[in-house]
Enzyme design. Structure first.
Site, PDB file in Angstrom:
ATOM      1  N   ASP A 135      -6.749 -11.583   8.231  1.00 49.07           N
ATOM      2  CA  ASP A 135      -6.923 -10.217   7.732  1.00 49.07           C
ATOM      3  C   ASP A 135      -8.402  -9.852   7.659  1.00 49.07           C
ATOM      4  OD1 ASP A 135      -6.000  -7.787   6.694  1.00 49.07           O
ATOM      5  OD2 ASP A 135      -6.179  -8.493   4.620  1.00 49.07           O
ATOM      6  N   HIS A 156      -4.939 -12.046  -0.786  1.00 45.86           N
ATOM      7  CA  HIS A 156      -6.283 -11.765  -1.313  1.00 45.86           C
ATOM      8  C   HIS A 156      -6.752 -12.831  -2.289  1.00 45.86           C
ATOM      9  CE1 HIS A 156      -7.123  -7.934   0.593  1.00 45.86           C
ATOM     10  NE2 HIS A 156      -5.893  -7.516   0.312  1.00 45.86           N
ATOM     11  N   LYS A 161       0.834  -1.221   0.000  1.00 46.58           N
ATOM     12  CA  LYS A 161       0.000   0.000   0.000  1.00 46.58           C
ATOM     13  C   LYS A 161       0.859   1.258   0.000  1.00 46.58           C
ATOM     14  CE  LYS A 161      -4.237  -1.873   1.942  1.00 46.58           C
ATOM     15  NZ  LYS A 161      -5.122  -1.960   3.111  1.00 46.58           N
TER      16      LYS A 161
HETATM   17 FE   LIG Z   1      -4.313  -6.402   1.498  1.00 54.25          FE
HETATM   18 FE   LIG Z   2      -4.787  -5.951   6.063  1.00 56.34          FE
END
Ligand SMILES: [Fe+2]
Ligand SMILES: [Fe+2]
Length: 413
Positions: free
Chosen positions: A345, A317, A243
């Site tokens: 998560d 993910h 990120k």
């Molecule tokens: Fe992520």
């Molecule tokens: Fe996360």
């Protein structure tokens, strides 16, 4: 019975360290037999003791003590440890063997070299004495020079042995400390990097800490070792490090993202892998073949922790049914660490307050997680997570988010 002379070095009462030739002679070279070494002669006959004592003193050995071998001989030797112990052989074979064994088994005396002096050649006796741990076996007749040289060689050997042992212990201790320092600084750097990335997106940075600890709990429940779980704890904290590469205009955008923005947001997985593992296998090979510096760079990156973190960043993910991103892997093609981090998560995202949603009650979170069984989540990982729900809850409470930082109420989760 002759008393052990005062000049033989006494061992301090209560001492637990093994005394060695090196300890008793803190010099840069072995002690000299004639002027420094303490030689103790133990035997059963006065004749033997007197003869050997005279031979040693005639050869110039200054510190010679004699002691009649009786039942308390070991206690006496233990209290006044010599540099070399000369032991009479052959006169009382059974008692002799008993005394020898007692000496060799006595931890405190194991560093004291024992040389057996025999009146006659007996190969069987010699073999037994050497097998039991005697340093040498001398048979009369021998020349004075032979006696002196063999005793000095014994002192030399023991001194070098003790020096090597001491340096080995010092080296091991230094390596242990350096390894601890390295592990500690590595952990701190990982945590700093993980939090730095998370602060861009999360108000406290505790999300990454909780995810790491959830993954640790799940992995232990799945039978992974404590050492592996520790590594996973650190690696999972870096799951969203990519990120860093997402622009604020997208990361912090209030409201839903446009499709192209969402595509970029999804790329945090690939960016994460690039941050943690910036070169492809082909690139690695090229760099290795070009420069030595390249090798050094790659040796850092190839640590198990960073490789594990890169796999997690890339696959957290992915979904069990193959509809996740970025690779669309399914089932056990998704690395286990990615499947575990996915469960941790999502649970943390559901159960904590985010700028764009309130925290969902824990029980409801579990129900939502269950709905993802065999579609989003690996059923085996989900079962492990549920079995350890008490520990998960404990971590959740322990690392609860407190005061929001940086006024990021507008952040996009
Ligand atoms: Fe992520
Ligand atoms: Fe996360």
């Amino acid at each position: 019975m002759s008393a052990v002379a005062e000049r033989v070095a006494p061992i301090p009462a209560g001492s637990t360290a093994l005394p060695t030739v090196h300890d008793r002679h803190s010099r840069q070279e072995p002690p000299d037999l004639c002027t420094e070494a303490h030689v103790l002669v133990v035997g059963w006959s006065e004749d033997y003791l007197e003869t050997l004592q005279a031979e040693l003193e005639n050869a110039g050995v200054l510190h010679v003590t004699v002691c009649r071998a009786e039942t308390r001989a070991v206690e006496q030797i233990r209290g006044h440890l010599p540099d070399i112990l000369l032991l009479e052989a052959g006169l009382a074979e059974s008692r002799h063997a008993g005394l020898l064994q007692a000496l060799m088994l006595e931890t405190r005396l194991q560093n004291c070299p024992v040389i057996v002096v025999a009146q006659r050649r007996d190969l069987e006796q010699k073999r037994r004495c050497l097998e039991i741990g005697c340093f040498d076996f001398l048979v009369r007749p021998f020349e004075q020079i032979e006696l002196v040289l063999r005793l000095q060689h014994t002192l030399d050997s023991c001194w070098y042995r003790d020096t090597l042992r001491m340096r080995d212990a010092q080296f091991e201790e230094a390596v242990r400390r350096r390894t601890e320092d390295l592990a500690q600084s590595r952990m701190e750097i990982v945590q700093c990097l993980a939090r730095a990335a998370e602060f861009r997106d999360d108000v406290t940075g505790n999300h990454v800490v909780r995810v790491g600890k959830y993954v640790r709990i799940i992995s232990r429940e799945l039978g992974l070792s404590e050492a592996h779980a520790e590594l996973l704890d650190q690696a999972a904290q870096l799951h969203d490090v990519g990120k860093i590469a997402i622009p604020d205009s997208i990361l912090k955008k209030p409201g839903p993202l446009e499709p192209d923005q969402f595509d970029l947001m999804r790329k945090h997985t690939a960016f994460g892998k690039q941050v943690l593992c910036p070169f492809s296998a082909h690139e690695q090979e090229q760099i290795r073949s070009h420069t030595r510096l390249g090798n050094q760079v790659l040796s850092v990156r190839s640590s198990p922790l960073m490789m594990l973190a890169a796999r997690i960043a890339q696959t957290h993910h992915e979904r069990w049914d193959g509809t996740g991103y970025p690779l669309g892997l399914a089932g056990e093609d998704i690395p286990l660490e990615g499947r575990m981090t996915a469960v941790a998560d999502v649970f943390d995202a559901l159960s904590t307050e985010r700028p764009y949603k309130p925290a969902i009650p824990r029980q409801r979170c579990f129900e939502i997680m269950e709905q993802g069984r065999a579609t989003q989540f690996d059923p085996r990982v989900l079962d492990a997570f549920f079995r350890r729900s008490e520990d998960i809850t404990r971590i959740q409470m322990q690392y609860m988010d407190d005061v929001p930082f940086f006024g990021q109420q507008e952040a996009q989760g």
